[in-house]
Design a protein around this motif. Sequence first.
Motif, PDB file in Angstrom:
ATOM      1  N   ALA A  66       4.314   8.221  -2.171  1.00  0.00           N
ATOM      2  CA  ALA A  66       5.381   7.270  -1.829  1.00  0.00           C
ATOM      3  C   ALA A  66       5.850   7.527  -0.402  1.00  0.00           C
ATOM      4  CB  ALA A  66       6.550   7.405  -2.793  1.00  0.00           C
ATOM      5  N   HIS A  67       6.218   6.436   0.275  1.00  0.00           N
ATOM      6  CA  HIS A  67       6.749   6.539   1.639  1.00  0.00           C
ATOM      7  C   HIS A  67       8.253   6.299   1.585  1.00  0.00           C
ATOM      8  CE1 HIS A  67       7.256   6.147   5.905  1.00  0.00           C
ATOM      9  NE2 HIS A  67       5.964   6.165   6.157  1.00  0.00           N
ATOM     10  N   ALA A  68       9.019   7.265   2.090  1.00  0.00           N
ATOM     11  CA  ALA A  68      10.482   7.174   2.073  1.00  0.00           C
ATOM     12  C   ALA A  68      10.969   6.097   3.048  1.00  0.00           C
ATOM     13  CB  ALA A  68      11.070   8.528   2.463  1.00  0.00           C
TER      14      ALA A  68
ATOM     15  N   PHE B 238       7.646  11.008   4.970  1.00  0.00           N
ATOM     16  CA  PHE B 238       8.819  10.441   5.655  1.00  0.00           C
ATOM     17  C   PHE B 238       8.760  10.696   7.155  1.00  0.00           C
ATOM     18  CE2 PHE B 238      11.488  14.188   6.584  1.00  0.00           C
ATOM     19  CZ  PHE B 238      10.780  15.152   5.899  1.00  0.00           C
ATOM     20  N   HIS B 239       9.491   9.858   7.887  1.00  0.00           N
ATOM     21  CA  HIS B 239       9.628  10.008   9.338  1.00  0.00           C
ATOM     22  C   HIS B 239      10.848  10.885   9.567  1.00  0.00           C
ATOM     23  CE1 HIS B 239       7.563   5.814   9.826  1.00  0.00           C
ATOM     24  NE2 HIS B 239       6.838   6.663   9.143  1.00  0.00           N
ATOM     25  N   THR B 240      10.642  12.051  10.162  1.00  0.00           N
ATOM     26  CA  THR B 240      11.658  13.093  10.169  1.00  0.00           C
ATOM     27  C   THR B 240      12.889  12.786  11.016  1.00  0.00           C
ATOM     28  OG1 THR B 240       9.772  14.585  10.034  1.00  0.00           O
ATOM     29  CG2 THR B 240      11.900  15.585  10.388  1.00  0.00           C
TER      30      THR B 240
ATOM     31  N   PRO C 121       6.529  15.650   6.005  1.00  0.00           N
ATOM     32  CA  PRO C 121       6.915  15.025   7.265  1.00  0.00           C
ATOM     33  C   PRO C 121       5.653  14.522   7.981  1.00  0.00           C
ATOM     34  CG  PRO C 121       7.080  17.424   7.426  1.00  0.00           C
ATOM     35  CD  PRO C 121       6.701  17.119   6.013  1.00  0.00           C
ATOM     36  N   GLU C 122       5.787  13.344   8.577  1.00  0.00           N
ATOM     37  CA  GLU C 122       4.615  12.676   9.149  1.00  0.00           C
ATOM     38  C   GLU C 122       4.490  12.938  10.661  1.00  0.00           C
ATOM     39  OE1 GLU C 122       4.536   8.579   7.913  1.00  0.00           O
ATOM     40  OE2 GLU C 122       3.309   7.959   9.614  1.00  0.00           O
ATOM     41  N   VAL C 123       3.260  13.062  11.106  1.00  0.00           N
ATOM     42  CA  VAL C 123       2.974  13.102  12.548  1.00  0.00           C
ATOM     43  C   VAL C 123       3.234  11.700  13.106  1.00  0.00           C
ATOM     44  CG1 VAL C 123       1.141  13.343  14.272  1.00  0.00           C
ATOM     45  CG2 VAL C 123       1.297  14.970  12.364  1.00  0.00           C
TER      46      VAL C 123
ATOM     47  N   ILE D 249      -3.347  11.952   4.492  1.00  0.00           N
ATOM     48  CA  ILE D 249      -3.758  11.431   5.792  1.00  0.00           C
ATOM     49  C   ILE D 249      -3.413   9.953   5.901  1.00  0.00           C
ATOM     50  CG2 ILE D 249      -5.837  10.895   7.179  1.00  0.00           C
ATOM     51  CD1 ILE D 249      -7.059  13.474   5.850  1.00  0.00           C
ATOM     52  N   HIS D 250      -2.903   9.547   7.058  1.00  0.00           N
ATOM     53  CA  HIS D 250      -2.739   8.127   7.357  1.00  0.00           C
ATOM     54  C   HIS D 250      -3.745   7.754   8.439  1.00  0.00           C
ATOM     55  CE1 HIS D 250       1.750   7.561   6.005  1.00  0.00           C
ATOM     56  NE2 HIS D 250       0.924   7.750   4.988  1.00  0.00           N
ATOM     57  N   VAL D 251      -4.353   6.587   8.293  1.00  0.00           N
ATOM     58  CA  VAL D 251      -5.301   6.081   9.286  1.00  0.00           C
ATOM     59  C   VAL D 251      -5.083   4.587   9.473  1.00  0.00           C
ATOM     60  CG1 VAL D 251      -7.725   5.838   9.951  1.00  0.00           C
ATOM     61  CG2 VAL D 251      -7.060   7.729   8.499  1.00  0.00           C
TER      62      VAL D 251
ATOM     63  N   CYS E 260      -4.664   3.936   4.203  1.00  0.00           N
ATOM     64  CA  CYS E 260      -4.934   3.038   5.317  1.00  0.00           C
ATOM     65  C   CYS E 260      -3.722   2.154   5.584  1.00  0.00           C
ATOM     66  CB  CYS E 260      -6.158   2.175   5.012  1.00  0.00           C
ATOM     67  SG  CYS E 260      -6.433   0.965   6.299  1.00  0.00           S
ATOM     68  N   GLU E 261      -3.264   2.160   6.830  1.00  0.00           N
ATOM     69  CA  GLU E 261      -2.090   1.376   7.228  1.00  0.00           C
ATOM     70  C   GLU E 261      -2.441   0.304   8.254  1.00  0.00           C
ATOM     71  OE1 GLU E 261       0.721   4.372   8.553  1.00  0.00           O
ATOM     72  OE2 GLU E 261       1.718   4.294   6.613  1.00  0.00           O
ATOM     73  N   SER E 262      -3.715  -0.116   8.296  1.00  0.00           N
ATOM     74  CA  SER E 262      -4.081  -1.246   9.157  1.00  0.00           C
ATOM     75  C   SER E 262      -3.415  -2.503   8.600  1.00  0.00           C
ATOM     76  CB  SER E 262      -5.592  -1.474   9.129  1.00  0.00           C
ATOM     77  OG  SER E 262      -6.282  -0.388   9.691  1.00  0.00           O
TER      78      SER E 262
END
Length: 275
Positions: A66-68, A106-108, A145-147, A213-215, A256-258
């Motif tokens: 899940a994405h916060a 999540f985006h920190t 936490p996401e890059v 991983i996100h791509v 995948c987030e394209s």
Amino acid sequence: MAGLLFGTGGTPHSAKTASTIDGIKRIAELGLGCMEIEFVQGVKMGEAGARLVAETAARIGIKLSAHAPYFINLNAREPEKIRASQYRILQTAHIAAICGAQSIVFHTAFYLGDPPEKAYNAVKQSLGETLSQLKRENNRVWIRPEVMGKLSQFGTVEEILDLCTELEGLAPCIDFAHWHARSGIFNSYQEFTSILLQIKERLGTAALDNMHIHVSGIAYSKKGETKHLNLKESDFQYKELLKALKDYDVKGLVICESPNLEEDALLLQVTYNTL
Ligand SMILES: [Zn+2]
């Protein structure tokens, strides 16, 4: 975890409806392996809904994350904004756990002009409190936490790995497209493997067995990411990334987030399987 699974950030476009359950069903029909539930505009799913999600995903064998919400800044100036950010992480983790998700992403934070070390210490402090609370709740979802892709955002590979080394219960979400956009480099087999080696050195081999991983394709300027693109419309060297992941026997989820979601998720999966 068995191998590397591919899926979409959110419900695939070709699902019957935009609901999470229809999304999971469509992921299975497409032959993909996982889906990230997007709580990016807020956690609007209740506990009963989450139990149905868990049931569906388990029945058809789809793994979830899940994405916060985007509205998180653990380096905010105002204490109430930090508390609200911590609450959004806890709320996402709570519903994600009921969904049977393994991880939340999540985006920190934003630097807001602070020196990176100052932002790092603020993030570490409030994230530490959040992780203690999750431990008290006996919530075992991985907190990731996401890059991040913009220079204004906290979240270099180094910062994320430092946090994961210092705080228990934390694991990285490596967004390779973000890192390419942010650095302007990191777009070759050798550079991708250098990140994998860094993860192995800092967090141990177990981290490569449990990666998130996100791509996507990505457009960028001097300030980093400007927008996500479809892979074939971008310069992102996804084949080299997939080869690095295969050669290092990386296991876990690739989300995948394209903009075309499932189309690129399938492209990644097919390419990976033919390597
Ligand atoms: Zn994200």
